[in-house]
Design a protein around this motif. Structure first.
Motif, PDB file in Angstrom:
ATOM      1  N   SER A 153       0.838  -1.162  -0.026  1.00 43.83           N
ATOM      2  CA  SER A 153      -0.062   0.036   0.039  1.00 43.83           C
ATOM      3  C   SER A 153       0.791   1.393   0.254  1.00 43.83           C
ATOM      4  O   SER A 153       2.061   1.236   0.348  1.00 43.83           O
ATOM      5  CB  SER A 153      -0.954   0.153   1.131  1.00 43.83           C
ATOM      6  N   SER A 183       0.569   3.574   1.834  1.00 43.15           N
ATOM      7  CA  SER A 183       0.730   4.139   3.254  1.00 43.15           C
ATOM      8  C   SER A 183       2.137   3.453   3.851  1.00 43.15           C
ATOM      9  O   SER A 183       2.815   3.833   4.488  1.00 43.15           O
ATOM     10  CB  SER A 183      -0.377   3.778   4.206  1.00 43.15           C
ATOM     11  N   TYR A 211       4.939   5.200   2.421  1.00 41.19           N
ATOM     12  CA  TYR A 211       5.261   6.486   3.116  1.00 41.19           C
ATOM     13  C   TYR A 211       6.030   6.203   4.350  1.00 41.19           C
ATOM     14  O   TYR A 211       7.026   6.796   4.830  1.00 41.19           O
ATOM     15  CB  TYR A 211       4.162   7.012   3.358  1.00 41.19           C
ATOM     16  N   ARG A 212       5.876   5.016   5.042  1.00 35.96           N
ATOM     17  CA  ARG A 212       6.187   4.761   6.413  1.00 35.96           C
ATOM     18  C   ARG A 212       7.395   4.400   6.197  1.00 35.96           C
ATOM     19  O   ARG A 212       8.511   4.642   7.083  1.00 35.96           O
ATOM     20  CB  ARG A 212       5.280   3.638   6.991  1.00 35.96           C
TER      21      ARG A 212
END
Length: 357
Positions: A255, A257, A260-261
């Motif tokens: 994903s 997200s 990004y993490r």
């Protein structure tokens, strides 16, 4: 039946060299990794006369005892207090993709970010990153590990660059004992046995570091480190492509997200890509083997749409133009070649074996 092959060994000792040339001989050997100089506090006063006595006295002492393990180099180094540095230009010029694993047997020092190293501590130095440390009189045991020999361990060690692994920790002492056992055992081993013993010692180190979760706080888990390294290699191989969080998520089936993490410690995906493109262009401009590429070609290969856009971004990042970098790299190469020719008489096993890795 073929006789077993002992592990090649090399001994360097300034006691065997004319006192007037001892420091030069030392620099010719340890200089494969670092630029060396006196600590700031011991620099000569301003405007000192040309015949000012050398700050490294004629009784300067240093020694290197090193084994050639074939795909790695392992040895003990001892010398007087001095400063060891690798600046960004040196890193780029050397293009040396090795990691140093050091155990301090005597003495220690202070790194540029105020890490105080003492006897019994271990220190990781990633030669792909700048380094600056002032050592006391010291003796250390060092393994020169090519990154690609054990990528699984290298990916754990690289984030620990310049960080103290304290000998107060019993797991670090356990790791240190493994390195000492390897050092003590090599003289009786064949090259094959030494290679196997080294791999076992690295496995021990890997297990200890993972057990202690000795990772920088910016990275949560070993899984995140491994993913970030895989993505980093992918990014570096595809800088000319239109890389985005969405395209990375599709490529790695994750994903956005999660993407990004993983890149959060680097200031986000866009910031990471920007830095990698500029750093890669700096490498291409600085290294002789890419001198046939013109600046426009390098700009497009690193993902920039125009040479003018690239030049503005490059100057904003490095405070120097691409053409100046190329000219400086050529000048530095000529100077390094002149120094290498002049100092080759003192080069012992360490620099020769490291160059071959």
């Amino acid at each position: 039946m073929t006789a077993p092959t002992p592990v090649p060994v090399s001994h360097f000792d300034t006691a065997d060299i004319d006192p007037r040339h001892r420091f030069d001989a030392w620099r010719d050997n340890i200089g494969i990794f670092f630029d060396v100089s006196m600590p700031d506090a011991a620099q000569p006063p301003p405007n000192f006369p040309e015949n000012f006595p050398p700050k490294f006295p004629e009784n300067f002492h240093a020694r290197i005892d090193v084994y050639d393990l074939g795909n790695a180099v392992f040895g003990v180094t001892a010398s007087q207090a001095q400063r060891f540095t690798r600046d960004r230009q040196r890193v780029i010029h050397d293009n040396m993709d090795h990691i140093l694993i050091q155990l301090f047997l005597k003495g220690g020092g202070v790194t540029s970010d105020n890490q105080h190293i003492v006897t019994g501590d271990m220190l990781i130095i990633d030669l792909d990153q700048p380094h600056d440390m002032i050592n006391t009189d010291f003796e250390n045991l060092t393994l020169v590990l090519p990154r690609e020999l054990r990528p699984d361990i290298s990916d754990i060690l690289a984030p620990l660059h310049g960080l103290k692994l304290s000998g107060d920790n019993p797991m670090i002492r356990f790791m240190a004992a493994g390195f000492l056992n390897l050092w003590d055992g090599i003289p009786a081993m064949t090259t094959d046995q030494a290679g196997s013993a080294m791999q076992s010692t690295l496995n021990l180190m890997q297990g200890c570091l993972q057990r202690e979760n000795m990772m920088p706080e910016a990275v949560d888990t070993s899984t995140s480190i491994a993913l970030a390294k895989v993505m980093s290699r992918y990014v570096d191989s595809n800088l000319s492509e239109n890389l985005t969080p969405t395209s990375l998520a599709q490529t790695f089936r994750m994903s956005r997200s999660q993407i990004y993490r993983i890149f959060a410690p680097h200031g986000g995906v866009a910031n990471y890509l920007w830095d990698r493109r500029l750093l890669r262009s700096l490498q291409l401009l600085s290294q002789h083997r890419y001198s046939h590429k013109n600046i426009s070609t390098i700009a497009f290969e690193c993902g920039f749409n125009s040479e003018s856009h690239f030049s503005r971004a490059f100057r904003a990042k490095f405070k120097i133009t691409p053409s100046q970098v190329r000219a400086d790299a050529l000048d530095a190469r000529n100077r390094y070649q002149a120094n290498d020719t002049a100092s080759s008489a003192y080069a012992a096993g360490l620099p020769n074996w490291v160059r071959r890795l």
